[in-house]
Design a protein around this motif. Sequence first.
Motif, PDB file in Angstrom:
ATOM      1  N   HIS A   1     -26.091  28.247 -21.173  1.00 30.77           N
ATOM      2  CA  HIS A   1     -25.814  27.936 -22.511  1.00 30.77           C
ATOM      3  C   HIS A   1     -26.480  28.048 -23.684  1.00 30.77           C
ATOM      4  CE1 HIS A   1     -21.712  25.985 -21.570  1.00 30.77           C
ATOM      5  NE2 HIS A   1     -22.309  25.357 -20.368  1.00 30.77           N
TER       6      HIS A   1
ATOM      7  N   ALA B   1     -21.986  29.898 -24.577  1.00 24.76           N
ATOM      8  CA  ALA B   1     -21.909  30.044 -23.169  1.00 24.76           C
ATOM      9  C   ALA B   1     -22.185  31.618 -22.869  1.00 24.76           C
ATOM     10  CB  ALA B   1     -20.632  29.743 -22.628  1.00 24.76           C
TER      11      ALA B   1
ATOM     12  N   TYR C   1     -19.837  35.868 -25.576  1.00 28.20           N
ATOM     13  CA  TYR C   1     -18.953  34.708 -26.137  1.00 28.20           C
ATOM     14  C   TYR C   1     -19.554  34.548 -27.526  1.00 28.20           C
ATOM     15  CZ  TYR C   1     -16.962  30.320 -26.503  1.00 28.20           C
ATOM     16  OH  TYR C   1     -16.132  29.021 -26.645  1.00 28.20           O
TER      17      TYR C   1
ATOM     18  N   THR D   1     -17.800  25.968 -26.690  1.00 27.49           N
ATOM     19  CA  THR D   1     -17.540  25.105 -25.534  1.00 27.49           C
ATOM     20  C   THR D   1     -18.010  23.662 -25.443  1.00 27.49           C
ATOM     21  OG1 THR D   1     -19.754  25.716 -24.351  1.00 27.49           O
ATOM     22  CG2 THR D   1     -17.795  27.323 -24.183  1.00 27.49           C
TER      23      THR D   1
ATOM     24  N   LEU E   1     -12.854  23.481 -28.367  1.00 28.58           N
ATOM     25  CA  LEU E   1     -12.996  25.028 -27.556  1.00 28.58           C
ATOM     26  C   LEU E   1     -12.743  25.701 -28.841  1.00 28.58           C
ATOM     27  CD1 LEU E   1     -11.420  24.019 -24.160  1.00 28.58           C
ATOM     28  CD2 LEU E   1     -13.801  24.014 -24.627  1.00 28.58           C
TER      29      LEU E   1
ATOM     30  N   SER F   1      -8.345  22.711 -20.905  1.00 27.74           N
ATOM     31  CA  SER F   1      -9.193  23.940 -20.363  1.00 27.74           C
ATOM     32  C   SER F   1      -8.667  25.154 -20.907  1.00 27.74           C
ATOM     33  CB  SER F   1      -9.202  24.119 -18.850  1.00 27.74           C
ATOM     34  OG  SER F   1      -7.758  24.315 -18.492  1.00 27.74           O
TER      35      SER F   1
ATOM     36  N   MET G   1     -14.324  34.705 -20.031  1.00 30.22           N
ATOM     37  CA  MET G   1     -15.051  33.333 -20.220  1.00 30.22           C
ATOM     38  C   MET G   1     -13.941  32.563 -19.832  1.00 30.22           C
ATOM     39  SD  MET G   1     -18.373  33.926 -20.151  1.00 30.22           S
ATOM     40  CE  MET G   1     -19.125  32.329 -20.512  1.00 30.22           C
TER      41      MET G   1
ATOM     42  N   ALA H   1     -13.414  27.737 -20.315  1.00 29.80           N
ATOM     43  CA  ALA H   1     -14.343  26.686 -20.878  1.00 29.80           C
ATOM     44  C   ALA H   1     -13.328  25.527 -20.651  1.00 29.80           C
ATOM     45  CB  ALA H   1     -14.312  27.032 -22.424  1.00 29.80           C
TER      46      ALA H   1
ATOM     47  N   SER I   1     -18.688  18.913 -20.877  1.00 28.30           N
ATOM     48  CA  SER I   1     -18.213  20.505 -21.487  1.00 28.30           C
ATOM     49  C   SER I   1     -18.715  21.218 -20.220  1.00 28.30           C
ATOM     50  CB  SER I   1     -19.349  20.734 -22.685  1.00 28.30           C
ATOM     51  OG  SER I   1     -19.343  22.083 -22.658  1.00 28.30           O
TER      52      SER I   1
ATOM     53  N   ALA J   1     -18.011  25.618 -18.609  1.00 29.43           N
ATOM     54  CA  ALA J   1     -17.645  27.048 -18.660  1.00 29.43           C
ATOM     55  C   ALA J   1     -18.037  27.632 -17.542  1.00 29.43           C
ATOM     56  CB  ALA J   1     -18.533  27.498 -19.906  1.00 29.43           C
TER      57      ALA J   1
END
Length: 297
Positions: free
Chosen positions: A56, A76, A106, A114, A196, A219, A231, A233, A268, A270
């Motif tokens: 991150h 992320a 990302y 995220t 998110l 999610s 990806m 998250a 949090s 990912a």
Amino acid sequence: MRRVLLAALLISAPALAQDHAPLRPATPNEQRARAAVVIADYRYGDLLWENDRIAHRIYSRALETAEPPSSSGIDAWGKRVRWPYMDRQLRTGDQHADNGEGLDFYNVGTGRGTGGLGIWYDNKLWTSRNYVRPHILTAGPEVADFTVDYDPWPIDTLRTVRETRRFTLPAGTNFTRLTSTLTSSSEAELIVGIGLSKRPINGGAIGEISKDAANARMSWWGPPDGAKGRMAAAVIVDPAAFIGFAEDADNYLVLIRVTPGKPFVYYSGAAWDRRGDFATREAWESYVAAQGPAFRP
């Protein structure tokens, strides 16, 4: 002569801008670490943290001027290796290239990324500027642990809010534990939205969102971005504080009640499907559902 020199500089400038260093291989000692925190003072103070599963980044005030738009959301990165790679990857000058250990594809943009947060008021999310005053508590090798501050920001004309947030990421999990303390010019209760981003991948394509009100978690399974993959998250909050879900143009939000001055905990997470831990949406959502987090600060 002056024109010739100017022409030469103009011709060479793009080449210099595109000149990237190779990724330095991790040393044996670096390969033994399972977590790390680094402040990248060579790249506008980007704060990087990672463990053996996920990576991150958050952004400092310096980036607001250098690369607008910038936000206090959470970035992320996908990673393949079990050891830290972010600092070495960023030093190549192109963190978006896959050099074999992972990459950043990302795009936080103006969203919450995220698990970034804001204050939900009048159907709008009011967010801070980028972080200030970082303090690293543990830089590895088994846990990444640090705090940052977010200076006061306005909530309409109603009040101001400031935040101190602790990030803790031990080895062996895709979830960072975040402990936030919000203080305010008013003692009235706050509604916090933890988000998110809706469109961080592949030019703004929307992924798939799942909301679990009974267990106060949300999610996201991202859209494919060619060979880069997907990806994922997630955000998990305390069911005792949970009051519902919301959305704005940039984010899916989970809403919680917060008392100013009283710390609260959320998580949090990912993941990257090319890593191999979660190759499908079902695998990621099963992992999120299996989490049993503790919410005592």
